[in-house]
Every structure is written in C-alpha cells, then in structure tokens.
Design an enzyme around this catalytic site. Structure first.
Site, PDB file in Angstrom:
ATOM      1  N   LYS A 151     -31.892 -61.313   8.704  1.00 36.20           N
ATOM      2  CA  LYS A 151     -33.105 -61.755   9.398  1.00 36.20           C
ATOM      3  C   LYS A 151     -34.242 -61.743   8.381  1.00 36.20           C
ATOM      4  O   LYS A 151     -34.569 -60.700   7.827  1.00 36.20           O
ATOM      5  CB  LYS A 151     -33.406 -60.807  10.570  1.00 36.20           C
ATOM      6  CG  LYS A 151     -34.620 -61.214  11.390  1.00 36.20           C
ATOM      7  CD  LYS A 151     -34.926 -60.200  12.480  1.00 36.20           C
ATOM      8  CE  LYS A 151     -35.655 -58.970  12.008  1.00 36.20           C
ATOM      9  NZ  LYS A 151     -37.011 -59.145  11.490  1.00 36.20           N
ATOM     10  N   LYS A 203     -41.225 -65.417  14.972  1.00 34.89           N
ATOM     11  CA  LYS A 203     -41.823 -65.145  16.296  1.00 34.89           C
ATOM     12  C   LYS A 203     -42.755 -66.280  16.685  1.00 34.89           C
ATOM     13  O   LYS A 203     -43.936 -66.107  16.975  1.00 34.89           O
ATOM     14  CB  LYS A 203     -42.536 -63.796  16.310  1.00 34.89           C
ATOM     15  CG  LYS A 203     -41.589 -62.643  16.053  1.00 34.89           C
ATOM     16  CD  LYS A 203     -42.190 -61.291  16.317  1.00 34.89           C
ATOM     17  CE  LYS A 203     -41.195 -60.194  16.082  1.00 34.89           C
ATOM     18  NZ  LYS A 203     -40.808 -60.011  14.660  1.00 34.89           N
ATOM     19  N   ILE A 263     -48.166 -74.167  20.906  1.00 37.35           N
ATOM     20  CA  ILE A 263     -48.002 -75.290  21.823  1.00 37.35           C
ATOM     21  C   ILE A 263     -46.715 -76.049  21.424  1.00 37.35           C
ATOM     22  O   ILE A 263     -46.254 -75.920  20.272  1.00 37.35           O
ATOM     23  CB  ILE A 263     -49.221 -76.243  21.786  1.00 37.35           C
ATOM     24  CG1 ILE A 263     -49.439 -76.806  20.369  1.00 37.35           C
ATOM     25  CG2 ILE A 263     -50.468 -75.544  22.297  1.00 37.35           C
ATOM     26  CD1 ILE A 263     -50.418 -77.962  20.310  1.00 37.35           C
ATOM     27  N   PRO A 264     -46.131 -76.809  22.341  1.00 40.97           N
ATOM     28  CA  PRO A 264     -44.844 -77.448  22.044  1.00 40.97           C
ATOM     29  C   PRO A 264     -44.847 -78.254  20.747  1.00 40.97           C
ATOM     30  O   PRO A 264     -43.905 -78.136  19.942  1.00 40.97           O
ATOM     31  CB  PRO A 264     -44.614 -78.354  23.259  1.00 40.97           C
ATOM     32  CG  PRO A 264     -45.347 -77.682  24.364  1.00 40.97           C
ATOM     33  CD  PRO A 264     -46.553 -77.050  23.743  1.00 40.97           C
ATOM     34  N   THR A 295     -46.653 -78.037  17.980  1.00 45.52           N
ATOM     35  CA  THR A 295     -46.690 -77.204  16.765  1.00 45.52           C
ATOM     36  C   THR A 295     -45.386 -76.429  16.613  1.00 45.52           C
ATOM     37  O   THR A 295     -44.853 -76.303  15.502  1.00 45.52           O
ATOM     38  CB  THR A 295     -47.907 -76.247  16.801  1.00 45.52           C
ATOM     39  OG1 THR A 295     -49.058 -77.010  17.127  1.00 45.52           O
ATOM     40  CG2 THR A 295     -48.111 -75.555  15.474  1.00 45.52           C
ATOM     41  N   ALA A 326     -35.457 -46.386  11.177  1.00 42.34           N
ATOM     42  CA  ALA A 326     -36.853 -46.075  10.816  1.00 42.34           C
ATOM     43  C   ALA A 326     -37.773 -45.926  12.032  1.00 42.34           C
ATOM     44  O   ALA A 326     -38.731 -45.153  11.997  1.00 42.34           O
ATOM     45  CB  ALA A 326     -37.382 -47.162   9.881  1.00 42.34           C
ATOM     46  N   GLY A 341     -36.873 -44.801  14.980  1.00 41.43           N
ATOM     47  CA  GLY A 341     -36.554 -43.615  15.768  1.00 41.43           C
ATOM     48  C   GLY A 341     -35.314 -43.669  16.641  1.00 41.43           C
ATOM     49  O   GLY A 341     -34.756 -42.627  16.960  1.00 41.43           O
ATOM     50  N   GLY A 399     -33.625 -52.607   9.067  1.00 43.85           N
ATOM     51  CA  GLY A 399     -34.380 -52.911   7.859  1.00 43.85           C
ATOM     52  C   GLY A 399     -34.503 -51.718   6.938  1.00 43.85           C
ATOM     53  O   GLY A 399     -33.607 -51.438   6.108  1.00 43.85           O
TER      54      GLY A 399
HETATM   55  P1  BMP Z   1     -36.920 -51.598  10.509  1.00 48.08           P
HETATM   56  O1  BMP Z   1     -35.445 -51.257  10.753  1.00 48.08           O
HETATM   57  O2  BMP Z   1     -37.345 -51.434   9.090  1.00 48.08           O
HETATM   58  O3  BMP Z   1     -37.836 -50.942  11.497  1.00 48.08           O
HETATM   59  O4  BMP Z   1     -37.036 -53.196  10.753  1.00 48.08           O
HETATM   60  C1  BMP Z   1     -36.974 -53.793  12.002  1.00 48.08           C
HETATM   61  C2  BMP Z   1     -37.182 -55.268  11.865  1.00 48.08           C
HETATM   62  O5  BMP Z   1     -37.175 -55.868  13.153  1.00 48.08           O
HETATM   63  C3  BMP Z   1     -38.514 -55.688  11.222  1.00 48.08           C
HETATM   64  O6  BMP Z   1     -38.266 -56.861  10.474  1.00 48.08           O
HETATM   65  C4  BMP Z   1     -39.417 -55.991  12.404  1.00 48.08           C
HETATM   66  O7  BMP Z   1     -40.383 -56.984  12.112  1.00 48.08           O
HETATM   67  C5  BMP Z   1     -38.408 -56.534  13.432  1.00 48.08           C
HETATM   68  N1  BMP Z   1     -38.780 -56.297  14.846  1.00 48.08           N
HETATM   69  C6  BMP Z   1     -39.041 -55.035  15.310  1.00 48.08           C
HETATM   70  O8  BMP Z   1     -38.999 -54.049  14.586  1.00 48.08           O
HETATM   71  N2  BMP Z   1     -39.364 -54.876  16.636  1.00 48.08           N
HETATM   72  C7  BMP Z   1     -39.434 -55.905  17.510  1.00 48.08           C
HETATM   73  O9  BMP Z   1     -39.707 -55.683  18.675  1.00 48.08           O
HETATM   74  C8  BMP Z   1     -39.144 -57.191  17.025  1.00 48.08           C
HETATM   75  C9  BMP Z   1     -38.799 -57.374  15.701  1.00 48.08           C
HETATM   76  O10 BMP Z   1     -38.498 -58.568  15.263  1.00 48.08           O
END
Ligand code: BMP
Length: 231
Positions: free
Chosen positions: A45, A77, A81-82, A84, A182, A184, A201
C-alpha cells in the site's frame, strides 16, 4: 483489473506466500524492503507522502519492476466531486496501481467515478483516536459502498467491532485492516475479528530487523487462522 479479479489475485498470492500481510509504505527510505522482503507481502500500500516525494514517474518504474510479484494499492483516500475523482483515478491507473483507496462520505456518484476505472477499497472506519465522526457512521458508509457496487473495504483493527459488523453484514466482503502493531492492536487481532489482511507499516519499516518482525507477525497470523478454522 476488475473487482473480483483483484480479490482472486490477492488470495492466490496469499496462498502462494502463506501471508496475510499488506505492507504500508509511506516513506522513500523504506523502499529497499521491496527488494529484500517482497516474498512475504501480498500487497504493498503506497501512501501519499511516498507518492508525492518520489513522484509519478519513479513510482511508475517501481511498480513496473515488481508488479508480477505483488498487488499495488494507492492509498490516496480519494474524496472529491465525481469529475475530479475520475481524473485522479485515471492517473493512478496510468502509474500502474491495481487498486485505490477512497473515502465513502462523498457519496455514491463520486465513488462510481472511481470504481469504473479501478477496483476500490472503501474506507468505512478509521483507526486513530479521534475518528469519531467517521466511526459513528459506519453503517451509512457501508450502505453507500454497497450502492456503489463496492465490496472491498478498509476497516480499523483498533475498533474490531467495526470489522465484525462489516463481516456479518457482508459475509463475502474483502476486508483489509490497519492499526495493528504501531497503533496498538495486536498482530492477528484484525484477522480474528474478520478481516482478510492486515496492513502493517512502522512495525516493519522502522524495525532494526524487519525480517525478524515479519516472521513474528506471520507466526501470530498462523496461530489466529488455525484457531479460526478449529472454532
Ligand atoms: P502503521 O502500521 O505504521 O500504523 O501504518 C498504517 C498504515 O495504514 C498507514 O499508511 C496509514 O496511513 C494507514 N491507515 C491507518 O493507519 N488507519 C486508517 O484508518 C486508514 C489508513 O489507511
């Protein structure tokens, strides 16, 4: 790639690699993981910070190099608008991405303008602490996704009740989930709640020993999946 093709491809790669990991890459410093550890990941991703720091052309060559080994998801994310949304998605497809993540609150027309070009993962909940607004409206957001013909979702591991709700409402949904490590939630907890893949990540990208961590995560996943098949 069509919606059901991406699903098939992800599960095929998952079986081949014995993995439920989607690597979240948000920084250029972490790109070396593609060379070293790609055999452990089903998808990569790519986050907005990485995409804008390396630029579209570099991303195009990165994807071209690895596209046979992994599915590339653009985490933009998208929420516009449609018209764009459509322009953005065309560029995302041209870069070589297999799928894109889009916000659902913008409504069905906006989502349809994305999904007619690329498979979409619809965001119906978020993992951070003050995601109250979006997380208290998941039911509506799931319905908007369904009415847009989208059955692939991003749902947060830190709020497993959202994953559970989604899974019981749409038993054959494809659910990918961030928030483990990361942020939790325990590795495997999203799978336990009903997700198909965990998006990970920093637990890998910031690790002194990424391979060791990947192996720990795979073990945790294996344990949860075994328990699930037994129950
Ligand atoms: P990490 O494991 O380092 O927290 O990374 C999570 C990834 O998922 C990041 O790229 C973050 O932008 C994405 N993300 C998130 O953490 N929570 C969401 O609700 C949606 C996400 O896309």
């Amino acid at each position: 790639m069509l919606n059901n093709e991406i699903r098939e491809r992800m599960f095929k790669l998952s079986e081949l690699k014995s993995s439920r990991i989607i690597l979240a890459l948000d920084k250029a410093e972490s790109l070396n993981l593609l060379n070293n550890l790609l055999r452990y990941f089903v998808c990569v991703k790519i986050g907005l910070p990485l995409l804008i720091s390396v630029g579209a052309n570099t991303m195009k060559s990165i994807i071209a190099k690895y596209k046979n080994d992994v599915v590339f998801i653009a985490d933009l994310k998208i929420a516009d608008i449609p018209e764009t949304n459509e322009s953005t998605t065309k560029i995302v497809k041209e870069i070589g991405f297999d799928a894109v993540i889009a916000h659902t609150f913008v409504g069905s027309e906006s989502l349809k303008s994305v999904t007619k070009i690329l498979p979409v993962f619809a965001l119906v909940g978020m993992s951070h602490k003050d995601a109250h607004l979006i997380n208290s409206n998941t039911e509506i957001l799931i319905n908007i996704s369904i009415s847009s013909g989208i059955f692939n979702f991003v749902a947060p591991a830190t709020y497993p009740e959202i994953i559970k709700k989604l899974r019981s409402k749409i038993p054959n949904a494809l659910i990918i989930s961030p928030g483990v490590g990361a942020q939790g939630a325990h590795f495997g907890s999203a799978l336990k709640a009903g997700a198909d893949f965990e998006i990970i990540g920093r637990s890998i990208t910031l690790s002194q020993n990424p391979l060791e961590n990947v192996q720990k995560i795979l073990k945790a996943h294996e344990y949860v999946l075994k328990e699930k098949t037994l129950s």
